[in-house]
Each structure stands twice: as C-alpha cells, then as structure tokens.
Scaffold this motif. Structure first.
Motif, short mmCIF file in Angstrom:
data_model
loop_
_atom_site.label_atom_id
_atom_site.label_comp_id
_atom_site.label_asym_id
_atom_site.label_seq_id
_atom_site.Cartn_x
_atom_site.Cartn_y
_atom_site.Cartn_z
N ALA A 61 -7.30 6.66 0.55
CA ALA A 61 -6.42 7.83 0.87
C ALA A 61 -5.60 7.96 -0.27
CB ALA A 61 -5.23 7.24 1.78
N TYR A 62 -4.91 9.06 -0.82
CA TYR A 62 -4.17 9.52 -1.96
C TYR A 62 -2.70 8.72 -1.78
CZ TYR A 62 -7.56 12.97 -3.16
OH TYR A 62 -8.54 13.55 -3.53
N ASP A 63 -2.34 8.21 -0.80
CA ASP A 63 -1.08 7.38 -0.81
C ASP A 63 -1.31 6.00 -1.44
OD1 ASP A 63 0.54 9.30 0.05
OD2 ASP A 63 0.65 8.74 2.16
N TYR A 64 -2.44 5.44 -1.18
CA TYR A 64 -3.12 4.22 -1.42
C TYR A 64 -3.19 4.28 -2.79
CZ TYR A 64 -5.78 0.08 -2.07
OH TYR A 64 -6.36 -1.14 -2.71
N LEU A 65 -3.79 5.28 -3.50
CA LEU A 65 -3.99 5.67 -5.02
C LEU A 65 -2.73 5.51 -5.79
CD1 LEU A 65 -7.17 7.72 -4.89
CD2 LEU A 65 -7.19 5.46 -5.48
N LEU A 66 -1.70 6.23 -5.05
CA LEU A 66 -0.54 6.17 -5.78
C LEU A 66 0.23 4.99 -5.85
CD1 LEU A 66 0.77 9.85 -4.25
CD2 LEU A 66 -0.26 9.22 -6.61
N LYS A 67 -0.08 4.15 -4.91
CA LYS A 67 0.57 2.89 -4.95
C LYS A 67 -0.13 1.90 -5.92
CE LYS A 67 2.31 2.56 -0.34
NZ LYS A 67 1.96 2.24 1.24
N VAL A 68 -1.45 2.26 -6.19
CA VAL A 68 -2.34 1.54 -7.30
C VAL A 68 -1.67 1.97 -8.73
CG1 VAL A 68 -4.51 1.60 -8.40
CG2 VAL A 68 -4.36 1.28 -6.09
N LEU A 69 -1.55 3.24 -8.77
CA LEU A 69 -0.60 3.65 -10.11
C LEU A 69 0.64 3.36 -10.03
CD1 LEU A 69 -2.05 7.52 -9.84
CD2 LEU A 69 -2.52 5.80 -11.78
N GLU A 70 1.32 3.21 -9.26
CA GLU A 70 2.81 2.40 -9.46
C GLU A 70 2.39 0.84 -9.92
OE1 GLU A 70 4.53 2.90 -5.50
OE2 GLU A 70 4.57 4.95 -5.83
N VAL A 71 1.46 0.24 -9.47
CA VAL A 71 1.36 -1.06 -9.77
C VAL A 71 0.95 -1.24 -11.37
CG1 VAL A 71 -0.19 -3.25 -9.59
CG2 VAL A 71 0.66 -2.05 -7.57
N ALA A 98 -3.35 3.55 -19.23
CA ALA A 98 -3.00 4.45 -20.56
C ALA A 98 -3.37 3.54 -21.79
CB ALA A 98 -1.46 4.55 -20.65
N GLU A 99 -3.80 2.52 -21.69
CA GLU A 99 -4.48 1.65 -22.66
C GLU A 99 -5.96 1.69 -22.58
OE1 GLU A 99 -2.57 -0.02 -25.17
OE2 GLU A 99 -1.01 1.08 -23.81
N GLY A 100 -6.55 2.37 -21.76
CA GLY A 100 -7.86 2.75 -21.76
C GLY A 100 -8.79 1.58 -21.01
N VAL A 101 -8.05 0.83 -20.02
CA VAL A 101 -8.59 -0.26 -19.40
C VAL A 101 -8.92 0.15 -18.07
CG1 VAL A 101 -8.19 -2.69 -18.52
CG2 VAL A 101 -7.39 -2.06 -21.01
N LEU A 102 -10.14 -0.15 -17.56
CA LEU A 102 -10.40 0.09 -16.16
C LEU A 102 -9.43 -0.79 -15.14
CD1 LEU A 102 -11.90 1.72 -13.89
CD2 LEU A 102 -13.48 -0.18 -14.16
N GLN A 103 -8.72 -0.15 -14.36
CA GLN A 103 -7.76 -0.86 -13.55
C GLN A 103 -8.37 -0.82 -11.98
OE1 GLN A 103 -5.48 -2.95 -14.36
NE2 GLN A 103 -5.39 -2.64 -16.72
N PHE A 104 -8.93 0.08 -11.85
CA PHE A 104 -9.41 0.33 -10.21
C PHE A 104 -10.69 1.08 -10.29
CE2 PHE A 104 -9.25 2.93 -6.28
CZ PHE A 104 -9.00 1.74 -5.31
N LYS A 105 -11.56 0.51 -9.14
CA LYS A 105 -12.79 1.16 -9.09
C LYS A 105 -13.04 1.03 -7.32
CE LYS A 105 -17.77 0.37 -9.79
NZ LYS A 105 -18.76 -0.71 -10.33
N TYR A 106 -13.50 2.10 -6.79
CA TYR A 106 -13.42 2.35 -5.53
C TYR A 106 -14.98 3.18 -5.26
CZ TYR A 106 -12.55 2.49 -0.45
OH TYR A 106 -12.62 2.44 0.97
N VAL A 107 -16.10 2.51 -4.83
CA VAL A 107 -17.23 3.13 -4.62
C VAL A 107 -17.50 3.21 -3.10
CG1 VAL A 107 -19.86 3.35 -4.71
CG2 VAL A 107 -18.25 2.40 -6.77
N GLY A 108 -17.45 4.55 -2.31
CA GLY A 108 -17.51 4.78 -0.98
C GLY A 108 -19.11 4.09 -0.53
N GLN A 109 -18.65 3.51 0.75
CA GLN A 109 -19.98 2.79 1.40
C GLN A 109 -20.63 3.93 2.39
OE1 GLN A 109 -20.68 -0.44 0.40
NE2 GLN A 109 -19.34 0.47 -1.07
N ASN A 110 -19.93 4.94 2.72
CA ASN A 110 -20.43 5.89 3.54
C ASN A 110 -19.66 7.11 3.67
OD1 ASN A 110 -18.09 6.03 5.58
ND2 ASN A 110 -18.70 3.97 6.18
#
Length: 194
Positions: A180-190, A162-174
């Motif tokens: 998974a979205y459940d994982y991304l929701l845990k990232v958001l909770e953190v 919410a402050e405009g800071v990049l907190q997470f980046k995931y670039v697919g390797q293949n």
C-alpha cells in the motif's frame, strides 16, 4: 530522441522505482497496475509526495516505446472499465457471480479515478525498458507469471535513498500482492529519519 537515466544522476533524492506488471494477458492490461498508477498520481496531486519526501518516482515498463504509449492512451478506458464494474448500470439484474465480482471490485478499487478520453496521465518519468535490460537483470521479467502467459514484469517496488543505497525491495508474490502507498510513505519516513 533516446535518453538514458542513471540512478547516480538522481543522487541527493530518494527514488521510488515501480515495475508494474503491464500486460496480464494478450491485449489485456493489468487492471491493478492501472489503478495503482492512477492512485499514485492522485497521491502526488493531493499530497505533493515528491516534495514532501525529497522523492523522484520512476515507472519502468518492459516494453518498447510504442507499447508504453499505447498503455498511456488506454488508461482512461481502463479506469472507466474499473468504475463500470464497481457501479454497473443495473446491479439488481446481476446474478450471484456478478454481484460477487462487483463487490470484489469495490473492495480492490475503493476510489474512483477518471481521465477524459485522450487525456494522458504521465506525472512521473516512465522508463522504457524495451530490451528488458533492467527488468531481466533484476529477475522481474517473465513470459508466464501468476496465470498470465504474456510478456510482463512481476510487480515490484524499490526504494533507493538519497545516498544511492537500496533501502527497500518488494517483489509481488501474486497479482494482488502490492504494498500500500501508505506503507511505502512510512518506509520513506524511516529512511528520511535516519
């Protein structure tokens, strides 16, 4: 009318930015991207994740507006194609390779999502990056990647707080490598908990 969206205009919200692959081959959309888009739309519908996580979701395609429109229009047929591969009319008639493909589709795409023909699923802002300005700047755009020789993005996810800071980046390797979205929701909770 062309509109421009800036991250600064979303300050105060967490932002999940998705860069789907788009095409996997000439005139062939990436099946995983289609499924994951429908999966995210269903997650929003059933769990109201935008409200729960003070979240804006943006989907960025490296194509002009007419190609993005064609993708949205093709989505019902793409989802039906996934379902048909998982549940063929006569599974007993499949050879071993066909049975293996069916089982692979069942593992990769466990839920069934459907849209009526002509129904457009666009619950999130879909950003047109037709000149590939953002996709190229983030080094995501490729004309060849993971076996596909076509204009595409490397499937990627960014989370900006919410402050405009990049907190997470995931670039697919293949082509199968997506968080998974459940994982991304845990990232958001953190992020929200900080």
């Amino acid at each position: 009318k062309r509109q421009t969206l800036t991250l600064s205009s979303l300050r105060g919200k967490n932002v999940l930015i998705l860069f789907p692959r788009g095409y996997a081959a000439e005139d062939y959309w990436c099946t995983i991207c289609n499924y994951r888009y429908a999966e995210l739309a269903d997650l929003e519908k059933t769990r109201k994740i935008r409200e729960a996580y003070n979240l804006e979701i943006l989907v960025v395609f490296p194509y002009p507006r007419d190609v993005v429109k064609a993708w949205l229009e093709a989505l019902p047929g793409q989802l039906e194609g996934i379902r048909a591969r998982k549940q063929p009319a006569d599974p007993a008639a499949l050879d071993e390779a066909g049975k293996a493909r069916m089982e692979r589709y069942r593992r990769l795409y466990p839920a069934d999502y459907a849209l009526a023909k002509g129904e457009i699923l666009a619950p999130f802002p879909i950003l047109v990056d037709g000149e590939r300005t953002l996709s190229a700047k983030l080094d995501l755009f490729r004309n060849e990647w993971s076996g596909g020789k076509v204009a595409q993005n490397i499937p990627s996810v960014y989370v900006v707080d919410a402050e405009g800071v990049l907190q997470f980046k995931y670039v697919g390797q293949n082509t199968l490598d997506r968080p998974a979205y459940d994982y991304l929701l845990k990232v958001l909770e953190v992020i929200i908990g900080n």
